[in-house]
Design a protein around this motif. Structure first.
Motif, mmCIF file in Angstrom:
data_model
loop_
_atom_site.group_PDB
_atom_site.id
_atom_site.type_symbol
_atom_site.label_atom_id
_atom_site.label_comp_id
_atom_site.label_asym_id
_atom_site.label_seq_id
_atom_site.Cartn_x
_atom_site.Cartn_y
_atom_site.Cartn_z
ATOM 1 N N ASP A 110 0.847 -1.189 0.000
ATOM 2 C CA ASP A 110 0.000 0.000 0.000
ATOM 3 C C ASP A 110 0.877 1.230 0.000
ATOM 4 O O ASP A 110 1.894 1.281 0.691
ATOM 5 N N ASP A 111 0.469 2.205 -0.788
ATOM 6 C CA ASP A 111 1.130 3.510 -0.807
ATOM 7 C C ASP A 111 0.251 4.462 -0.009
ATOM 8 O O ASP A 111 -0.867 4.766 -0.416
ATOM 9 N N ILE A 112 0.737 4.905 1.114
ATOM 10 C CA ILE A 112 -0.045 5.734 2.027
ATOM 11 C C ILE A 112 -0.523 7.025 1.363
ATOM 12 O O ILE A 112 -1.526 7.606 1.776
ATOM 13 N N ARG A 113 0.152 7.442 0.307
ATOM 14 C CA ARG A 113 -0.277 8.673 -0.390
ATOM 15 C C ARG A 113 -1.513 8.436 -1.241
ATOM 16 O O ARG A 113 -2.200 9.387 -1.623
ATOM 17 N N SER A 114 -1.787 7.182 -1.555
ATOM 18 C CA SER A 114 -2.976 6.799 -2.313
ATOM 19 C C SER A 114 -3.443 5.437 -1.783
ATOM 20 O O SER A 114 -3.320 4.419 -2.450
ATOM 21 N N PRO A 115 -3.958 5.425 -0.549
ATOM 22 C CA PRO A 115 -4.205 4.151 0.140
ATOM 23 C C PRO A 115 -5.385 3.353 -0.411
ATOM 24 O O PRO A 115 -6.350 3.917 -0.927
ATOM 25 N N ARG A 116 -5.264 2.045 -0.258
ATOM 26 C CA ARG A 116 -6.360 1.117 -0.556
ATOM 27 C C ARG A 116 -7.151 0.940 0.737
ATOM 28 O O ARG A 116 -6.723 0.249 1.648
ATOM 29 N N LEU A 117 -8.287 1.565 0.814
ATOM 30 C CA LEU A 117 -9.061 1.585 2.056
ATOM 31 C C LEU A 117 -9.493 0.199 2.519
ATOM 32 O O LEU A 117 -9.644 -0.035 3.723
ATOM 33 N N ASP A 118 -9.646 -0.741 1.590
ATOM 34 C CA ASP A 118 -10.081 -2.086 1.966
ATOM 35 C C ASP A 118 -9.074 -2.777 2.889
ATOM 36 O O ASP A 118 -9.437 -3.651 3.671
#
Length: 123
Positions: A54-62
């Motif tokens: 996961d890239d915290i700057r564009s997170p995968r909320l799931d």
């Protein structure tokens, strides 16, 4: 780190460590206490538990579904806005253990000589 581990285990049952890197000590200690702990990193590596990309700057909320809080151990200070943004989207607490003496605008907590910052959920 014992103070951080104690605080997290006393206040939450399900957490995700953001940016775990190669330092799984906190996550593994929390799991040993019976907590459900997930882990994410931009460069996942095997550290004794599953780590999701996961890239915290564009997170995968799931990846954070069900978490009561997210936490980060020694994150680069430039990632703090992204961490706070993710916590706000999820409406969960954020706990950050800084690398050194980086001042942050969260609530400073000192537990058994271990200090960290709490950014309470904004519901």
């Amino acid at each position: 780190m014992e103070g951080l581990i104690e605080y997290l285990s006393c206040n939450y049952q399900q957490l995700v460590e953001v940016g775990i890197g190669l330092y799984p000590r906190v996550a593994l200690a929390l799991q040993a206490r019976g907590l459900k702990v997930g882990a994410t990193d931009i460069e996942p590596a095997f550290v004794g538990l599953p780590v999701d990309f996961d890239d915290i700057r564009s997170p995968r909320l799931d990846l954070y579904e069900g978490a009561q809080a997210i936490y980060a151990v020694r994150p680069p200070v430039e990632l703090l806005p992204s961490l706070k943004g993710l916590a706000n989207k999820l409406a969960v607490d954020l706990v950050v253990k800084p690398l050194a003496d980086e001042p942050m605008d969260g609530l400073l907590i000192n537990r058994r000589g271990s200090y960290f910052y709490l950014f309470p959920a904004q519901l």
